[in-house]
Write an enzyme that holds these catalytic residues in place. Sequence first.
Site, PDB file in Angstrom:
ATOM      1  N   PRO A   1     -23.271   6.708  24.332  1.00  0.00           N
ATOM      2  CA  PRO A   1     -22.757   7.622  25.357  1.00  0.00           C
ATOM      3  C   PRO A   1     -23.779   8.030  26.413  1.00  0.00           C
ATOM      4  CG  PRO A   1     -22.945   8.731  23.236  1.00  0.00           C
ATOM      5  CD  PRO A   1     -23.144   7.274  22.978  1.00  0.00           C
ATOM      6  N   ASN A   2     -23.308   8.094  27.637  1.00  0.00           N
ATOM      7  CA  ASN A   2     -24.047   8.571  28.816  1.00  0.00           C
ATOM      8  C   ASN A   2     -25.105   7.600  29.313  1.00  0.00           C
ATOM      9  OD1 ASN A   2     -22.677  11.164  28.927  1.00  0.00           O
ATOM     10  ND2 ASN A   2     -23.750  11.605  27.018  1.00  0.00           N
TER      11      ASN A   2
ATOM     12  N   ARG B   1     -29.653   9.630  36.061  1.00  0.00           N
ATOM     13  CA  ARG B   1     -29.723  10.782  35.153  1.00  0.00           C
ATOM     14  C   ARG B   1     -31.165  11.196  34.875  1.00  0.00           C
ATOM     15  NH1 ARG B   1     -28.599   9.634  28.756  1.00  0.00           N
ATOM     16  NH2 ARG B   1     -28.884  11.738  27.940  1.00  0.00           N
TER      17      ARG B   1
ATOM     18  N   TYR C   1     -35.962   9.794  32.245  1.00  0.00           N
ATOM     19  CA  TYR C   1     -35.511   8.473  31.807  1.00  0.00           C
ATOM     20  C   TYR C   1     -35.941   7.335  32.733  1.00  0.00           C
ATOM     21  CZ  TYR C   1     -32.549  10.972  28.517  1.00  0.00           C
ATOM     22  OH  TYR C   1     -32.098  11.770  27.503  1.00  0.00           O
TER      23      TYR C   1
ATOM     24  N   ASN D   1     -28.266   1.220  20.767  1.00  0.00           N
ATOM     25  CA  ASN D   1     -28.873   2.504  21.120  1.00  0.00           C
ATOM     26  C   ASN D   1     -27.764   3.528  20.967  1.00  0.00           C
ATOM     27  OD1 ASN D   1     -29.786   4.835  22.239  1.00  0.00           O
ATOM     28  ND2 ASN D   1     -30.625   3.885  24.094  1.00  0.00           N
TER      29      ASN D   1
ATOM     30  N   ALA E   1     -26.493   9.867  21.888  1.00  0.00           N
ATOM     31  CA  ALA E   1     -26.095  11.143  21.263  1.00  0.00           C
ATOM     32  C   ALA E   1     -25.456  10.954  19.892  1.00  0.00           C
ATOM     33  CB  ALA E   1     -25.130  11.895  22.183  1.00  0.00           C
TER      34      ALA E   1
ATOM     35  N   HIS F   1     -27.164  11.442  16.275  1.00  0.00           N
ATOM     36  CA  HIS F   1     -27.371  12.715  15.591  1.00  0.00           C
ATOM     37  C   HIS F   1     -26.087  13.314  15.039  1.00  0.00           C
ATOM     38  CE1 HIS F   1     -30.942  12.023  17.855  1.00  0.00           C
ATOM     39  NE2 HIS F   1     -30.290  12.147  18.984  1.00  0.00           N
TER      40      HIS F   1
ATOM     41  N   ASP G   1     -21.096   4.811   9.113  1.00  0.00           N
ATOM     42  CA  ASP G   1     -20.283   4.101   8.130  1.00  0.00           C
ATOM     43  C   ASP G   1     -19.869   2.728   8.645  1.00  0.00           C
ATOM     44  OD1 ASP G   1     -20.540   6.274   6.504  1.00  0.00           O
ATOM     45  OD2 ASP G   1     -18.462   6.897   6.589  1.00  0.00           O
TER      46      ASP G   1
ATOM     47  N   GLU H   1     -31.765  -0.484  15.511  1.00  0.00           N
ATOM     48  CA  GLU H   1     -31.548   0.729  16.304  1.00  0.00           C
ATOM     49  C   GLU H   1     -32.705   0.921  17.276  1.00  0.00           C
ATOM     50  OE1 GLU H   1     -32.367   4.136  13.887  1.00  0.00           O
ATOM     51  OE2 GLU H   1     -31.345   5.568  15.191  1.00  0.00           O
TER      52      GLU H   1
ATOM     53  N   HIS I   1     -34.228   3.407  20.716  1.00  0.00           N
ATOM     54  CA  HIS I   1     -34.125   4.610  21.556  1.00  0.00           C
ATOM     55  C   HIS I   1     -35.112   4.497  22.699  1.00  0.00           C
ATOM     56  CE1 HIS I   1     -31.567   6.773  18.753  1.00  0.00           C
ATOM     57  NE2 HIS I   1     -32.311   6.282  17.794  1.00  0.00           N
TER      58      HIS I   1
ATOM     59  N   ARG J   1     -38.378  15.732  20.798  1.00  0.00           N
ATOM     60  CA  ARG J   1     -37.367  16.488  21.560  1.00  0.00           C
ATOM     61  C   ARG J   1     -36.766  17.636  20.742  1.00  0.00           C
ATOM     62  NH1 ARG J   1     -33.746  12.333  24.753  1.00  0.00           N
ATOM     63  NH2 ARG J   1     -33.294  14.249  25.890  1.00  0.00           N
TER      64      ARG J   1
ATOM     65  N   ARG K   1     -32.216  16.650  17.658  1.00  0.00           N
ATOM     66  CA  ARG K   1     -32.405  15.209  17.917  1.00  0.00           C
ATOM     67  C   ARG K   1     -33.398  14.598  16.943  1.00  0.00           C
ATOM     68  NH1 ARG K   1     -29.824  14.349  23.035  1.00  0.00           N
ATOM     69  NH2 ARG K   1     -30.240  16.134  24.353  1.00  0.00           N
TER      70      ARG K   1
END
Lengths: 143, 143, 143, 143, 143, 143, 143, 143, 143, 143, 143, 143
Positions: free
Chosen positions: H10-11, H18, H23, H74, H77, H80, H87, H98, H100, H107, H111
């Site tokens: 997301p985002n 942003r 970032y 990635n 959000a 967390h 699952d 994974e 990031h 942070r 997080r």
Amino acid sequence: MKKILVIHGPNLQLLGSREPQVYGTLALKDINSQLKLLAAKNKVSLSIVQSNHEGEICDLIGSAKNKFAGILINPAAYTHTSVAVRDAIAGCGVPCVEVHLSNIYTREAFRQKSLISPVVKGTILGFGAKSYYLGLLALLDLL
Amino acid sequence: MKKILVIHGPNLQLLGSREPQVYGTLALKDINSQLKLLAAKNKVSLSIVQSNHEGEICDLIGSAKNKFAGILINPAAYTHTSVAVRDAIAGCGVPCVEVHLSNIYTREAFRQKSLISPVVKGTILGFGAKSYYLGLLALLDLL
Amino acid sequence: MKKILVIHGPNLQLLGSREPQVYGTLALKDINSQLKLLAAKNKVSLSIVQSNHEGEICDLIGSAKNKFAGILINPAAYTHTSVAVRDAIAGCGVPCVEVHLSNIYTREAFRQKSLISPVVKGTILGFGAKSYYLGLLALLDLL
Amino acid sequence: MKKILVIHGPNLQLLGSREPQVYGTLALKDINSQLKLLAAKNKVSLSIVQSNHEGEICDLIGSAKNKFAGILINPAAYTHTSVAVRDAIAGCGVPCVEVHLSNIYTREAFRQKSLISPVVKGTILGFGAKSYYLGLLALLDLL
Amino acid sequence: MKKILVIHGPNLQLLGSREPQVYGTLALKDINSQLKLLAAKNKVSLSIVQSNHEGEICDLIGSAKNKFAGILINPAAYTHTSVAVRDAIAGCGVPCVEVHLSNIYTREAFRQKSLISPVVKGTILGFGAKSYYLGLLALLDLL
Amino acid sequence: MKKILVIHGPNLQLLGSREPQVYGTLALKDINSQLKLLAAKNKVSLSIVQSNHEGEICDLIGSAKNKFAGILINPAAYTHTSVAVRDAIAGCGVPCVEVHLSNIYTREAFRQKSLISPVVKGTILGFGAKSYYLGLLALLDLL
Amino acid sequence: MKKILVIHGPNLQLLGSREPQVYGTLALKDINSQLKLLAAKNKVSLSIVQSNHEGEICDLIGSAKNKFAGILINPAAYTHTSVAVRDAIAGCGVPCVEVHLSNIYTREAFRQKSLISPVVKGTILGFGAKSYYLGLLALLDLL
Amino acid sequence: MKKILVIHGPNLQLLGSREPQVYGTLALKDINSQLKLLAAKNKVSLSIVQSNHEGEICDLIGSAKNKFAGILINPAAYTHTSVAVRDAIAGCGVPCVEVHLSNIYTREAFRQKSLISPVVKGTILGFGAKSYYLGLLALLDLL
Amino acid sequence: MKKILVIHGPNLQLLGSREPQVYGTLALKDINSQLKLLAAKNKVSLSIVQSNHEGEICDLIGSAKNKFAGILINPAAYTHTSVAVRDAIAGCGVPCVEVHLSNIYTREAFRQKSLISPVVKGTILGFGAKSYYLGLLALLDLL
Amino acid sequence: MKKILVIHGPNLQLLGSREPQVYGTLALKDINSQLKLLAAKNKVSLSIVQSNHEGEICDLIGSAKNKFAGILINPAAYTHTSVAVRDAIAGCGVPCVEVHLSNIYTREAFRQKSLISPVVKGTILGFGAKSYYLGLLALLDLL
Amino acid sequence: MKKILVIHGPNLQLLGSREPQVYGTLALKDINSQLKLLAAKNKVSLSIVQSNHEGEICDLIGSAKNKFAGILINPAAYTHTSVAVRDAIAGCGVPCVEVHLSNIYTREAFRQKSLISPVVKGTILGFGAKSYYLGLLALLDLL
Amino acid sequence: MKKILVIHGPNLQLLGSREPQVYGTLALKDINSQLKLLAAKNKVSLSIVQSNHEGEICDLIGSAKNKFAGILINPAAYTHTSVAVRDAIAGCGVPCVEVHLSNIYTREAFRQKSLISPVVKGTILGFGAKSYYLGLLALLDLL
């Protein structure tokens, strides 16, 4: 004749009009009258103070030595937040009994911790106005 | 003549010999004698039981209805661990007063939580054997 | 004919008279009758015990092997406090189903943890007396 | 003929192929067939949906009123994270039963808390696919 | 003419029929009408969306830049669980005001934490539908 | 000849048949035989009791004074839940040694806290049946 | 003409000179002027008090009944520490609105808990001086 | 030719615009181009998806088996908050890495917990866009 | 002849002079002499080291394989803080027994957690110097 | 000549008579005399206040700017409970040094957190009355 | 030619023989050989150290400035306990990359917190020996 | 002439070059020079050591008795993690004063707990290099 200091903590001046479904319709002056009768019967005199001021309560307790033989206190909201009142009781050299109208252990989590209990002789809670009368009896017995 | 059930929780049979510097030299039978005198003076009779058994205490409380007008209990160690005793008190339909010899809020952290306080009418703690006498007075007053 | 051990934990003997607005007016003997009918219909026999004693419940569970094909238990207050009952179930070698009348997860924080759930085959909660009937069906299905 | 809404939460579409040593080799369509047989036998019809989308599950529950007599839900992962699904159930005006294949209380700490349990009629967990069948029986009984 | 994006979070479509004793009988469309009147009076236009989908809410917020001068959001259940919505607001470059119908700090513990408050300009809560109107005024004032 | 009280806590009667992969195939009577041999060699006699009843264990400990020179206890499940057994040990006036078959600090979180350790002379854990033999040696050495 | 009591909590007398990069350069008297203009426009009069004294704030709130139609309060530091102010508000019988200049939920952990929020009608926070103006509007609307 | 599924949570569509001070100014399409070049060089093809929808991400992962040899994700959000994504990964039967952009452990506290890390092969975090490239290399090496 | 490595952790060189009212007046060399006598009687030889250096203790344990048949360790302060010593023991391939002079579970909260207990064969604590002798017996029995 | 404000917090007026075994027999006036001598020697003048009133302490600190060059404070009980005093110090624009007679980190858990330390220049604790003298030296050095 | 400092933390000297089912049979010297090949290919030289000593690791990092262009560290057990290593990295002025063989977030709770992550450029974990190779690539890319 | 041991904990050798915006540009040798001047003026000699090794610091403290009249220590990172240094100080029989350059209570949560404070005579923190000078004065005063 021995003298006892009775301290009513914050917001107890509202008793009777404040949430009567919870605290009953008995006003603070009614409790005071009952306490005085009981004191007279037991040959002690009472000095009764209600205060919303943490500092004032500390002043009173801090100067109780040599003036009062014991302290009966309902610390109300300061039960849960005042290290200052706790230190005053611990340091004042006068035996102290703590009372509560309601059973604080059935209420919000933040009321389920008393900073005051560890420094008093004993605690009586949950009997409404009778907590005060039992507390006075307990204090007389300690003297 | 009204009857009151008095319950002494676990290890209270050791009173007098158990850590006398903490609990004093008064034995349980001495407290019981005093309680009976006080009861007689107030025209109630007492049924007094000491038990180390959580289940037995639940049995007693569960069958108190119609037999006793009130219960005076020092739950001792079960204060902090027994949901069963709590549920028995909450479900028995008889008013109950909780007493403690010592001020449990000055002791170990695990003793600073009472599972019983939320289901009794009121609590008296820290006055030694006098916690019982004040508790009986409080209970009589409730009846 | 297979035999099932049904255990009602502490204070369940009060069912019907205990806080009827919460637990309903059905008595324990009514639930037992229903359970027996259901058992008969399913060709199993039941041995039903109610006990307030943690130790007695452990004794029963500990000796269930070779006597019972399964255990249906409402551990009541011991759900939240008894490692002993937990260990008895884990060690007894007999499949066990846990039931609760009420939804323990809508009640006090200390009731929102079951020490028993991790050692049973499954748990049914919140359906009142029907939790028992569903629990018996579930247990029969496991055998 | 009454209608029941059956909701399978996230990742349940993988049943049978997903970690078969944990979840067994029964596929979701097998459970659905069994549920339909059981529904037919009990004279209700089922509307069965599997969704990985929290919002879609809320949409379904929010519009269940007047369309369904009851909801049978396995919220799966949303059990532990979705206040939205909880609020949907609490607000939808239709009785709901929660089921889980596994005993969530034997798994990771974050799975040992159900946000959903406090708003449903009852919960059945740990019996594998049979949790669904028992759940349907429980729901039918409530209607 | 400036445009404001109004977002109603999950389950708010049920307003009026959902637990009316808690949320009142005012429906979402009534609130929307009032908001539009207030907007018209203040020479701004509104784009109003209700969604149960966390992802959809993120999509909307993420594309708000250059389309909307501000966002008025009642994140409802996502207030407490959605880091994604939080990140969307923090990253979208449009000022945002958060409103709640009820006083979330008088409700369950899990509702007493807002993931959203730290990334908005300000928060208004507890005034029922008026929280929206005050929130719109606050947002207009920020622009 | 000095006498030692040996107490086996709840569920230890199952030893040998209970989860043999965890607890081994040695039965309680085998441990008892070994303990008696060791006692005889050291010129003390043993009184050995196994009980699932917290109250019974308290009764035993509370009456140990003047009858026993020391207590060797494996409190099993009561290690983690019984303030009553703790108080009995603290108050009984007889030196006590605590033993555990398994290393409780490698097991579930709730087993990683001993209420008993703070009131005994010392603790021995993790050596299987040998924990008992070492415990008896330690106790003999203390006398 | 209705009267509103406006209470500025501790250290707000420093506004304007206190950390201007955080709180802006607007002084408390400027906010008060704006509030009075807004009050006049809405046909209510204001009584405005700033106090650093918890007891004084309790005195004011406790005597507000029959004198004021509503209370607008920025409890400042007492938001997080004063059970006494909370109890005063809960017991005074006058509707109360809570405002904060800054968004307390973006600050230190100890500021992220309001003891006051649960006893007021609603809360407005994070809009700087405008929190007061919106708060007054909200209060007027409640009357 | 092996296929890899790349999921941007997301985002991440906002990347570049942003909070560029946090970032960077690199847009998502730039990262995607770099990833494709790297993939081509390593003889695999990529299928790249960005989604704000937790359910959609679960759908994708749940259907990856037999279509993709590995997943590079990635979770942003959802790292967390999403047990559902966790699952899905645990159940999909496809190795997953994974990544990031930022060092999440520097942070906010919420997080600093990844629900995803325990179910992936490995994690790479804090290297900005390079976390993706290293993650792809790591995934290729696992295949 | 088998060899045993005995490790005394930090500050144990001070034994005898360090807080003698707590630790007694026995010096470390006295304990070592006793240990050697006991070892000789049991036909094993000892290599005894005292070190305040966490790294040195890890070096010793890490190189114990093939040199020592067992390790007897009093990790002292490192009991509560050293994951490195824990990992060394877990990885060294030599059986290890943990001993403590005092009952760590009666001391400060930070001493009531042993990082070492989960990786040793068993633990003996609270018997003063005798903890070492019992520990050596236990270790010999394991070999 | 520069002026320094010295603030003694609650209950410090009892010094000398209050728990002399803990706080010594030195009275507050003795400390004040020593402080004045030290100030004179360093060419600054002191204004010394003792107050039990949180509000009064805030008043004093809030008006210190332009009157005092520095503040030396022993916040006593308010160290642990007063966000108001903390905010006053943070906002007053005058450098402040915090002192404590006793080592608060060796006392009750609730005293092991200072709300004041994060907003002062430095803290000196545990040296009895000498904490004040060192604190004055430190403050002079800062000016 | 740039130089890189590679630090292997405590117990990594045991690699290969230590719990091979967990850590594989690759010895540390094998990893070092691979790292040197990779370094040579990238025109940097490596200085490789393994140490069990926290202080030695701090010494190395503290003197890295002007000698090394970057640091590649597997802090092993010190990841979770060493503020000293953290401070050394934060203060040394040389970019640092953290690697772990295993996925520490799938292990014991005390391993799920890295004190080191917040002060390094980035972290790579869970890929076995490949974590080192990816870490070196990442570090080279940062230089 | 009395001798004082001055211990600088881990990473303090970096002072001056390490994060100068935080710790200033004063090097450790500059502080040492100032300390020696101050010592000379007060007729004591100093032995100054900087060490990154927890064990070495314990060695030094453990052997201080009869060699040094007092210890001045800045435990730096070991303040928060070293029970070994704490035990060394508690057991060494030499009075000790703790100093910190920065105000540790304004930094990360893990720095807001000192394991050392409870075993020293007093603590001085936050005054930069002057913390050392004040600490030396305090120590001299104690001797």
